[in-house]
Design a protein around this motif. Sequence first.
Motif, PDB file in Angstrom:
ATOM      1  N   LEU A  13       3.052 -25.379  18.630  1.00  0.00           N
ATOM      2  CA  LEU A  13       2.158 -25.547  17.487  1.00  0.00           C
ATOM      3  C   LEU A  13       2.730 -26.555  16.499  1.00  0.00           C
ATOM      4  N   LEU A  14       4.003 -26.432  16.198  1.00  0.00           N
ATOM      5  CA  LEU A  14       4.660 -27.346  15.271  1.00  0.00           C
ATOM      6  C   LEU A  14       4.643 -28.763  15.834  1.00  0.00           C
ATOM      7  N   ALA A  15       4.922 -28.910  17.137  1.00  0.00           N
ATOM      8  CA  ALA A  15       4.906 -30.228  17.766  1.00  0.00           C
ATOM      9  C   ALA A  15       3.510 -30.838  17.690  1.00  0.00           C
ATOM     10  N   THR A  16       2.486 -30.022  17.923  1.00  0.00           N
ATOM     11  CA  THR A  16       1.105 -30.489  17.843  1.00  0.00           C
ATOM     12  C   THR A  16       0.783 -30.980  16.442  1.00  0.00           C
ATOM     13  N   VAL A  17       1.203 -30.213  15.469  1.00  0.00           N
ATOM     14  CA  VAL A  17       0.959 -30.601  14.075  1.00  0.00           C
ATOM     15  C   VAL A  17       1.683 -31.900  13.765  1.00  0.00           C
ATOM     16  N   LEU A  18       2.930 -32.009  14.208  1.00  0.00           N
ATOM     17  CA  LEU A  18       3.709 -33.218  13.940  1.00  0.00           C
ATOM     18  C   LEU A  18       3.087 -34.443  14.614  1.00  0.00           C
ATOM     19  N   GLN A  24       1.246 -42.473   8.597  1.00  0.00           N
ATOM     20  CA  GLN A  24       1.463 -42.947   7.238  1.00  0.00           C
ATOM     21  C   GLN A  24       1.689 -41.787   6.267  1.00  0.00           C
ATOM     22  N   GLU A  25       1.301 -40.604   6.653  1.00  0.00           N
ATOM     23  CA  GLU A  25       1.549 -39.432   5.822  1.00  0.00           C
ATOM     24  C   GLU A  25       2.917 -38.880   6.161  1.00  0.00           C
ATOM     25  N   SER A  26       3.639 -38.468   5.139  1.00  0.00           N
ATOM     26  CA  SER A  26       4.945 -37.880   5.438  1.00  0.00           C
ATOM     27  C   SER A  26       4.789 -36.379   5.625  1.00  0.00           C
ATOM     28  N   PHE A  27       5.550 -35.878   6.553  1.00  0.00           N
ATOM     29  CA  PHE A  27       5.544 -34.448   6.844  1.00  0.00           C
ATOM     30  C   PHE A  27       6.699 -33.826   6.087  1.00  0.00           C
ATOM     31  N   ARG A  28       6.385 -33.001   5.082  1.00  0.00           N
ATOM     32  CA  ARG A  28       7.424 -32.404   4.245  1.00  0.00           C
ATOM     33  C   ARG A  28       7.460 -30.904   4.471  1.00  0.00           C
ATOM     34  N   VAL A  29       8.660 -30.416   4.729  1.00  0.00           N
ATOM     35  CA  VAL A  29       8.884 -29.001   4.977  1.00  0.00           C
ATOM     36  C   VAL A  29       9.928 -28.500   3.989  1.00  0.00           C
ATOM     37  N   ALA A  30       9.746 -27.256   3.554  1.00  0.00           N
ATOM     38  CA  ALA A  30      10.712 -26.636   2.647  1.00  0.00           C
ATOM     39  C   ALA A  30      10.697 -25.141   2.895  1.00  0.00           C
ATOM     40  N   TYR A  31      11.643 -24.475   2.262  1.00  0.00           N
ATOM     41  CA  TYR A  31      11.621 -23.020   2.283  1.00  0.00           C
ATOM     42  C   TYR A  31      11.936 -22.510   0.887  1.00  0.00           C
ATOM     43  N   VAL A  32      11.540 -21.277   0.658  1.00  0.00           N
ATOM     44  CA  VAL A  32      11.722 -20.675  -0.663  1.00  0.00           C
ATOM     45  C   VAL A  32      12.115 -19.211  -0.488  1.00  0.00           C
ATOM     46  N   ASP A  33      12.984 -18.753  -1.353  1.00  0.00           N
ATOM     47  CA  ASP A  33      13.394 -17.347  -1.365  1.00  0.00           C
ATOM     48  C   ASP A  33      12.408 -16.597  -2.264  1.00  0.00           C
ATOM     49  N   ILE A  34      11.393 -16.018  -1.653  1.00  0.00           N
ATOM     50  CA  ILE A  34      10.328 -15.364  -2.419  1.00  0.00           C
ATOM     51  C   ILE A  34      10.869 -14.206  -3.254  1.00  0.00           C
ATOM     52  N   ALA A  35      11.834 -13.477  -2.719  1.00  0.00           N
ATOM     53  CA  ALA A  35      12.412 -12.358  -3.471  1.00  0.00           C
ATOM     54  C   ALA A  35      13.077 -12.870  -4.751  1.00  0.00           C
ATOM     55  N   GLU A 121       0.367 -23.371  -4.797  1.00  0.00           N
ATOM     56  CA  GLU A 121       0.007 -24.404  -5.771  1.00  0.00           C
ATOM     57  C   GLU A 121       1.086 -25.474  -5.843  1.00  0.00           C
ATOM     58  N   TYR A 122       2.319 -25.013  -5.990  1.00  0.00           N
ATOM     59  CA  TYR A 122       3.444 -25.946  -6.109  1.00  0.00           C
ATOM     60  C   TYR A 122       3.568 -26.801  -4.849  1.00  0.00           C
ATOM     61  N   ALA A 123       3.443 -26.182  -3.687  1.00  0.00           N
ATOM     62  CA  ALA A 123       3.561 -26.910  -2.427  1.00  0.00           C
ATOM     63  C   ALA A 123       2.491 -28.001  -2.329  1.00  0.00           C
ATOM     64  N   LYS A 124       1.263 -27.660  -2.684  1.00  0.00           N
ATOM     65  CA  LYS A 124       0.179 -28.653  -2.638  1.00  0.00           C
ATOM     66  C   LYS A 124       0.429 -29.767  -3.653  1.00  0.00           C
ATOM     67  N   LEU A 125       0.835 -29.384  -4.851  1.00  0.00           N
ATOM     68  CA  LEU A 125       1.100 -30.345  -5.912  1.00  0.00           C
ATOM     69  C   LEU A 125       2.204 -31.327  -5.515  1.00  0.00           C
ATOM     70  N   MET A 126       3.221 -30.835  -4.836  1.00  0.00           N
ATOM     71  CA  MET A 126       4.368 -31.659  -4.455  1.00  0.00           C
ATOM     72  C   MET A 126       4.224 -32.294  -3.075  1.00  0.00           C
ATOM     73  N   GLY A 127       3.120 -32.033  -2.391  1.00  0.00           N
ATOM     74  CA  GLY A 127       2.848 -32.685  -1.113  1.00  0.00           C
ATOM     75  C   GLY A 127       3.590 -32.104   0.081  1.00  0.00           C
ATOM     76  N   TYR A 128       3.914 -30.829   0.030  1.00  0.00           N
ATOM     77  CA  TYR A 128       4.580 -30.193   1.172  1.00  0.00           C
ATOM     78  C   TYR A 128       3.551 -29.845   2.237  1.00  0.00           C
ATOM     79  N   SER A 129       3.915 -30.081   3.482  1.00  0.00           N
ATOM     80  CA  SER A 129       3.051 -29.728   4.606  1.00  0.00           C
ATOM     81  C   SER A 129       3.194 -28.248   4.940  1.00  0.00           C
ATOM     82  N   MET A 130       4.429 -27.754   4.846  1.00  0.00           N
ATOM     83  CA  MET A 130       4.714 -26.342   5.133  1.00  0.00           C
ATOM     84  C   MET A 130       5.822 -25.852   4.220  1.00  0.00           C
ATOM     85  N   ASP A 145      15.684 -26.138   0.439  1.00  0.00           N
ATOM     86  CA  ASP A 145      15.465 -24.958  -0.402  1.00  0.00           C
ATOM     87  C   ASP A 145      14.882 -25.397  -1.741  1.00  0.00           C
ATOM     88  N   ILE A 146      13.650 -24.991  -2.020  1.00  0.00           N
ATOM     89  CA  ILE A 146      12.986 -25.366  -3.284  1.00  0.00           C
ATOM     90  C   ILE A 146      12.838 -24.169  -4.216  1.00  0.00           C
TER      91      ILE A 146
END
Length: 161
Positions: A13-18, A24-35, A121-130, A145-146
């Motif tokens: 799935l990830l390969a398909t998305v990539l 021309q679009e950059s694929f940006r990935v991040a993670y967050v410690d929700i706790a 919201e933050y992810a969309k605002l900052m252009g993160y794909s995932m 880590d964001i």
Amino acid sequence: MKMIPIFVILGALLATVLISQNPQESFRVAYVDIAKVTENYNKMKELNEKYKRDYQFYLSKLKEMENEIEKMKEEGASESEIMAKRKELLSRKTEYESMLKKEYEPKIQKIISEVVGKIREYAKLMGYSMVFNKQSLIYGDDIYDITEQVIAYINSGENEK
């Protein structure tokens, strides 16, 4: 053994998305410690303070009852009276715990949902794909880590609707 097919499916799935991404679009990935984000969210801090006050109030009521039991012992109350008072104390403790749980669990769930929404919201605002939850990662380099940025964002007040 069932985990291997899940990883294969997720990888595919990830390969398909990539592959399907516009180059021309950059694929940006991040993670967050929700706790951590939830714990540091101003609304959660306020709720925790209110919970602590309520908890202390109920604890003081229980302490009063314990003092009554001690006084009953000193005054020579019968064992059955003391046992009845202890039973009442246990009943009140259960009642108070139930009241706190009933009041605060829905509020906590609402805040957690709000935090997840603000992360989106933050992810969309900052252009993160995932954006992934840190707790579900096996490994993630710290540069992805964001968490701190999200904490600053949700507490800034600028994103209030």
